[in-house]
Design a protein around this motif. Structure first.
Motif, PDB file in Angstrom:
ATOM      1  N   GLU A  39       1.814  -0.029   0.245  1.00 15.82           N
ATOM      2  CA  GLU A  39       0.550  -1.381   0.794  1.00 15.82           C
ATOM      3  C   GLU A  39      -0.178  -0.544   0.233  1.00 15.82           C
ATOM      4  O   GLU A  39      -1.215  -1.916  -0.492  1.00 15.82           O
ATOM      5  CB  GLU A  39       0.450  -0.537   2.755  1.00 15.82           C
ATOM      6  CG  GLU A  39      -0.587  -2.267   3.037  1.00 15.82           C
ATOM      7  CD  GLU A  39      -0.625  -2.221   4.312  1.00 15.82           C
ATOM      8  OE1 GLU A  39      -1.597  -2.399   5.095  1.00 15.82           O
ATOM      9  OE2 GLU A  39       0.241  -1.667   5.237  1.00 15.82           O
ATOM     10  N   ARG A  42      -0.353  -2.229  -3.343  1.00 17.77           N
ATOM     11  CA  ARG A  42      -1.558  -3.720  -3.428  1.00 17.77           C
ATOM     12  C   ARG A  42      -2.563  -3.881  -3.603  1.00 17.77           C
ATOM     13  O   ARG A  42      -2.563  -5.216  -4.216  1.00 17.77           O
ATOM     14  CB  ARG A  42       0.390  -3.883  -2.367  1.00 17.77           C
ATOM     15  CG  ARG A  42       1.598  -4.464  -2.369  1.00 17.77           C
ATOM     16  CD  ARG A  42       2.305  -5.120  -1.499  1.00 17.77           C
ATOM     17  NE  ARG A  42       1.677  -5.102  -0.330  1.00 17.77           N
ATOM     18  CZ  ARG A  42       1.740  -5.074   1.051  1.00 17.77           C
ATOM     19  NH1 ARG A  42       3.090  -4.588   0.255  1.00 17.77           N
ATOM     20  NH2 ARG A  42       1.543  -5.092   2.437  1.00 17.77           N
ATOM     21  N   THR A 128      -1.655  -6.550  10.294  1.00 18.50           N
ATOM     22  CA  THR A 128      -0.287  -6.003   8.859  1.00 18.50           C
ATOM     23  C   THR A 128       0.794  -6.151   8.520  1.00 18.50           C
ATOM     24  O   THR A 128       0.763  -6.643   9.431  1.00 18.50           O
ATOM     25  CB  THR A 128      -0.678  -3.955   9.575  1.00 18.50           C
ATOM     26  OG1 THR A 128       0.905  -4.012  10.592  1.00 18.50           O
ATOM     27  CG2 THR A 128      -1.549  -3.709   9.870  1.00 18.50           C
ATOM     28  N   ARG A 129       1.036  -6.219   7.356  1.00 19.01           N
ATOM     29  CA  ARG A 129       2.531  -6.573   6.933  1.00 19.01           C
ATOM     30  C   ARG A 129       3.151  -5.930   7.075  1.00 19.01           C
ATOM     31  O   ARG A 129       3.029  -4.512   6.412  1.00 19.01           O
ATOM     32  CB  ARG A 129       1.505  -7.108   5.837  1.00 19.01           C
ATOM     33  CG  ARG A 129       0.722  -8.496   5.880  1.00 19.01           C
ATOM     34  CD  ARG A 129       0.471  -8.891   4.488  1.00 19.01           C
ATOM     35  NE  ARG A 129      -0.870  -9.462   4.689  1.00 19.01           N
ATOM     36  CZ  ARG A 129      -1.260  -9.470   3.175  1.00 19.01           C
ATOM     37  NH1 ARG A 129      -0.960  -9.657   2.355  1.00 19.01           N
ATOM     38  NH2 ARG A 129      -2.154 -10.374   3.440  1.00 19.01           N
TER      39      ARG A 129
END
Length: 129
Positions: A39, A42, A128-129
């Motif tokens: 994450e 990214r 959050t992803r």
């Protein structure tokens, strides 16, 4: 202050990373925010999730991280401003709850995985992803 020198390969050799300081700062941030290496990659240009994961797994340990934290805390305590606040034997708090989002969510009896949301202080954070 070279707190980042605490980290490195278990062999004790010099790290063979390009810009180890930068990598160690990023991995320290990633570990401190519990973001995860992929994450973080990214959102941070110039690094890959694989690279951050490798550095975190091969150059960091809880013991080394605690030693680096102790270095920073001790360095901060030597500053004139810190000494103006007192000798470090007492602390003050304003009563603001602090804890991890997962601990807060887990303690709620009505929380289910689908309804769990991260919170930043008293306001919700972006999910959050």
């Amino acid at each position: 202050m070279e707190w980042w020198r605490r980290f490195g390969p278990p062999s004790g050799n010099e790290p063979e990373l390009t810009a180890p300081l930068g990598r160690y700062v990023i991995v320290t941030f990633v570990k401190g925010t519990d973001m995860g290496p992929y994450e973080a990659a990214r959102h941070i240009p110039g690094v890959s999730g694989h690279e951050l994961s490798y550095v975190a797994n091969k150059h960091f340990s809880i013991v080394l991280l605690n030693e680096a934290v102790a270095d920073l805390v001790n360095a901060q305590a030597r500053l004139d401003l810190s000494q103006a606040w007192g000798d470090g034997t007492a602390v003050a708090a304003d009563g603001t709850p602090s804890g991890s989002a997962s601990a807060t969510a887990a303690s709620s009896p009505t929380t289910t995985p689908s309804s769990r949301k991260r919170r930043c202080g008293s306001t919700p954070c972006s999910p959050t992803r």
